[in-house]
Scaffold this motif. Structure first.
Motif, mmCIF file in Angstrom:
data_model
loop_
_atom_site.group_PDB
_atom_site.id
_atom_site.type_symbol
_atom_site.label_atom_id
_atom_site.label_comp_id
_atom_site.label_asym_id
_atom_site.label_seq_id
_atom_site.Cartn_x
_atom_site.Cartn_y
_atom_site.Cartn_z
ATOM 1 N N GLY A 49 -0.668 4.409 -4.634
ATOM 2 C CA GLY A 49 -0.059 3.973 -5.897
ATOM 3 C C GLY A 49 1.056 2.993 -5.682
ATOM 4 O O GLY A 49 1.935 2.857 -6.527
ATOM 5 N N ASN A 50 1.012 2.291 -4.545
ATOM 6 C CA ASN A 50 2.094 1.353 -4.227
ATOM 7 C C ASN A 50 1.516 0.010 -3.782
ATOM 8 O O ASN A 50 1.712 -0.422 -2.659
ATOM 9 C CB ASN A 50 2.977 1.967 -3.139
ATOM 10 C CG ASN A 50 4.231 1.121 -2.894
ATOM 11 O OD1 ASN A 50 4.671 0.432 -3.820
ATOM 12 N ND2 ASN A 50 4.760 1.196 -1.692
ATOM 13 N N ASP A 51 0.738 -0.632 -4.679
ATOM 14 C CA ASP A 51 0.142 -1.943 -4.335
ATOM 15 C C ASP A 51 1.201 -3.026 -4.553
ATOM 16 O O ASP A 51 1.438 -3.461 -5.675
ATOM 17 C CB ASP A 51 -1.098 -2.198 -5.210
ATOM 18 C CG ASP A 51 -1.784 -3.486 -4.832
ATOM 19 O OD1 ASP A 51 -2.743 -3.867 -5.550
ATOM 20 O OD2 ASP A 51 -1.376 -4.139 -3.830
ATOM 21 N N THR A 52 1.885 -3.347 -3.494
ATOM 22 C CA THR A 52 2.970 -4.346 -3.593
ATOM 23 C C THR A 52 2.489 -5.758 -3.336
ATOM 24 O O THR A 52 3.283 -6.695 -3.269
ATOM 25 C CB THR A 52 4.087 -4.010 -2.592
ATOM 26 O OG1 THR A 52 3.529 -3.986 -1.287
ATOM 27 C CG2 THR A 52 4.705 -2.660 -2.914
ATOM 28 N N THR A 53 1.158 -5.905 -3.145
ATOM 29 C CA THR A 53 0.635 -7.250 -2.883
ATOM 30 C C THR A 53 0.754 -8.080 -4.152
ATOM 31 O O THR A 53 0.235 -7.688 -5.189
ATOM 32 C CB THR A 53 -0.845 -7.182 -2.470
ATOM 33 O OG1 THR A 53 -0.961 -6.299 -1.379
ATOM 34 C CG2 THR A 53 -1.368 -8.563 -2.096
ATOM 35 N N ASN A 54 1.449 -9.210 -4.116
ATOM 36 C CA ASN A 54 1.580 -10.094 -5.284
ATOM 37 C C ASN A 54 0.996 -11.463 -4.975
ATOM 38 O O ASN A 54 0.533 -11.727 -3.875
ATOM 39 C CB ASN A 54 3.034 -10.197 -5.745
ATOM 40 C CG ASN A 54 3.944 -10.673 -4.618
ATOM 41 O OD1 ASN A 54 3.534 -11.476 -3.790
ATOM 42 N ND2 ASN A 54 5.173 -10.136 -4.600
ATOM 43 N N ILE A 55 1.034 -12.312 -5.934
ATOM 44 C CA ILE A 55 0.417 -13.638 -5.804
ATOM 45 C C ILE A 55 1.026 -14.437 -4.665
ATOM 46 O O ILE A 55 0.329 -15.093 -3.903
ATOM 47 C CB ILE A 55 0.541 -14.409 -7.128
ATOM 48 C CG1 ILE A 55 -0.266 -13.714 -8.214
ATOM 49 C CG2 ILE A 55 0.073 -15.851 -6.980
ATOM 50 C CD1 ILE A 55 -0.127 -14.320 -9.590
ATOM 51 N N ASP A 56 2.336 -14.370 -4.528
ATOM 52 C CA ASP A 56 3.005 -15.167 -3.515
ATOM 53 C C ASP A 56 2.668 -14.743 -2.097
ATOM 54 O O ASP A 56 2.787 -15.519 -1.156
ATOM 55 C CB ASP A 56 4.520 -15.117 -3.698
ATOM 56 C CG ASP A 56 4.915 -15.746 -5.026
ATOM 57 O OD1 ASP A 56 4.176 -16.658 -5.479
ATOM 58 O OD2 ASP A 56 5.947 -15.345 -5.570
ATOM 59 N N SER A 57 2.265 -13.428 -1.956
ATOM 60 C CA SER A 57 2.000 -12.933 -0.603
ATOM 61 C C SER A 57 0.570 -13.156 -0.171
ATOM 62 O O SER A 57 0.198 -12.828 0.933
ATOM 63 C CB SER A 57 2.345 -11.432 -0.512
ATOM 64 O OG SER A 57 1.461 -10.725 -1.331
ATOM 65 N N LEU A 58 -0.269 -13.716 -1.078
ATOM 66 C CA LEU A 58 -1.669 -13.965 -0.740
ATOM 67 C C LEU A 58 -1.804 -15.244 0.045
ATOM 68 O O LEU A 58 -0.990 -16.147 -0.061
ATOM 69 C CB LEU A 58 -2.497 -14.053 -2.033
ATOM 70 C CG LEU A 58 -2.479 -12.792 -2.906
ATOM 71 C CD1 LEU A 58 -3.237 -13.052 -4.186
ATOM 72 C CD2 LEU A 58 -3.079 -11.602 -2.173
ATOM 73 N N ASN A 59 -2.899 -15.294 0.844
ATOM 74 C CA ASN A 59 -3.165 -16.538 1.564
ATOM 75 C C ASN A 59 -3.421 -17.661 0.569
ATOM 76 O O ASN A 59 -4.058 -17.441 -0.470
ATOM 77 C CB ASN A 59 -4.379 -16.374 2.485
ATOM 78 C CG ASN A 59 -4.030 -15.597 3.737
ATOM 79 O OD1 ASN A 59 -2.869 -15.337 4.006
ATOM 80 N ND2 ASN A 59 -5.063 -15.218 4.487
ATOM 81 N N THR A 60 -2.942 -18.883 0.896
ATOM 82 C CA THR A 60 -3.065 -20.029 -0.011
ATOM 83 C C THR A 60 -4.509 -20.472 -0.108
ATOM 84 O O THR A 60 -5.161 -20.677 0.908
ATOM 85 C CB THR A 60 -2.230 -21.204 0.493
ATOM 86 O OG1 THR A 60 -0.904 -20.760 0.706
ATOM 87 C CG2 THR A 60 -2.246 -22.364 -0.489
ATOM 88 N N PRO A 61 -5.040 -20.697 -1.318
ATOM 89 C CA PRO A 61 -6.412 -21.168 -1.489
ATOM 90 C C PRO A 61 -6.570 -22.580 -0.922
ATOM 91 O O PRO A 61 -5.607 -23.305 -0.718
ATOM 92 C CB PRO A 61 -6.627 -21.144 -3.002
ATOM 93 C CG PRO A 61 -5.563 -20.249 -3.528
ATOM 94 C CD PRO A 61 -4.414 -20.372 -2.601
ATOM 95 N N ALA A 62 -7.857 -23.048 -0.730
ATOM 96 C CA ALA A 62 -8.135 -24.365 -0.119
ATOM 97 C C ALA A 62 -7.580 -25.515 -0.948
ATOM 98 O O ALA A 62 -7.029 -26.475 -0.411
ATOM 99 C CB ALA A 62 -9.651 -24.517 0.081
#
Length: 287
Positions: A49-62
């Motif tokens: 219950g602790n999904d701290t993954t946000n947009i900024d932490s994702l790998n950058t798209p092509a």
């Protein structure tokens, strides 16, 4: 249960950005499979219950990477342009300094040229004066026979050039000037059938002036003397320039726009005047 901020759907777990997995992937423009998070990591985050993954932490798209690379290239090019602009500005400033230096040099040369022209003009006038003084004791007699005798008014025959000179003076009733006579000489190269001019030299300037003033009397002295002419001795450059100036005088008088204007050669201003304005300068070239 919490709701997704995009689709308002109820979800058991939402990402740290308040999105469900589907809406999160839609916002990023790529499916979840394109991200490099392991399934175990996602499942562990959801289970706790602790999904701290946000947009900024994702790998950058092509497409984002492409934009970033383009931006980097543009910034590099801008930096290069700025450097070129700096170099150009430096070169322009150098050219401005050189141009200013050249301007000063040209102005100095112009001043030197003006001084030089004045010096040459003064030197030329001085040479003209010396030549005029030297020639002021001479007269030129044209038309005196060179290869034949000349009959004197007293019926004697003049055979030498000196005797012919005295005969010319006698024809003008100026025999008394013979005491001022020094010598005579023919001018130019001898040619068959051609009478070279005679130069008569005197030791008194007033004698020369009197002879010049009475020279027209030769026309009444008989057939042998009417074709004899007397003039002052002048430098060839002076004669040439005076001839040119008289031709210029004729040309100015012939112009329609000069009708009614005063056109004359002025000795003091040394040139041709049209209504008092100097239009052609007397400028003999002695050297």
């Amino acid at each position: 249960m919490p709701q997704c901020i995009d689709c308002n759907g109820t979800q058991t777990k939402l990402t740290g950005a308040g999105l469900c997995s589907k809406c999160r992937d839609t916002r990023l423009g790529a499916p979840a499979a394109s991200f490099n998070f392991s399934q175990s990591q996602r499942r562990s985050s959801i289970d706790t219950g602790n999904d701290t993954t946000n947009i900024d932490s994702l790998n950058t798209p092509a497409w984002v990477s492409s934009l970033l690379q383009s931006q980097s290239r543009i910034e590099t090019q801008l930096q290069e342009l700025r450097e070129e602009n700096r170099v150009l500005r430096s070169e322009v400033n150098t050219l401005k300094i050189e141009n200013k230096s050249l301007t000063v040099t040209v102005e100095g040369l112009q001043e030197d040229s003006t001084v030089l022209n004045e010096t040459v003009s003064n030197q030329q006038r001085y040479l003209e004066y010396l030549d005029r003084e030297k020639r002021s004791l001479n007269i030129i007699v044209i038309g005196v026979p060179e290869y034949t005798v000349l009959n004197n008014p007293n019926d004697s025959k003049a055979t030498s050039d000196d005797e012919k000179c005295m005969a010319v003076l006698g024809a003008m009733s100026l025999q008394h000037f013979s005491t001022s006579f020094v010598n005579s000489e023919r001018i130019g190269n001898a040619k068959p059938g051609y009478n070279r001019p005679l130069k008569l030299v005197f030791n008194d300037r007033s004698t020369v002036n009197d002879i010049i003033n009475n020279s027209k009397s030769l026309k009444e002295a008989g057939a042998e003397y009417e074709k004899i002419f007397i003039r002052r001795d002048t430098h060839p450059a002076v004669r040439k320039e005076k001839s040119r100036l008289f031709e210029s005088l004729k040309a100015e008088k012939a112009k329609p726009e000069n009708q009614g204007k005063e056109i004359r050669i002025d000795g003091k201003q040394r040139g041709l005047l049209v209504d008092g304005k100097l239009v052609d300068k007397y400028n003999p070239r002695f050297f």
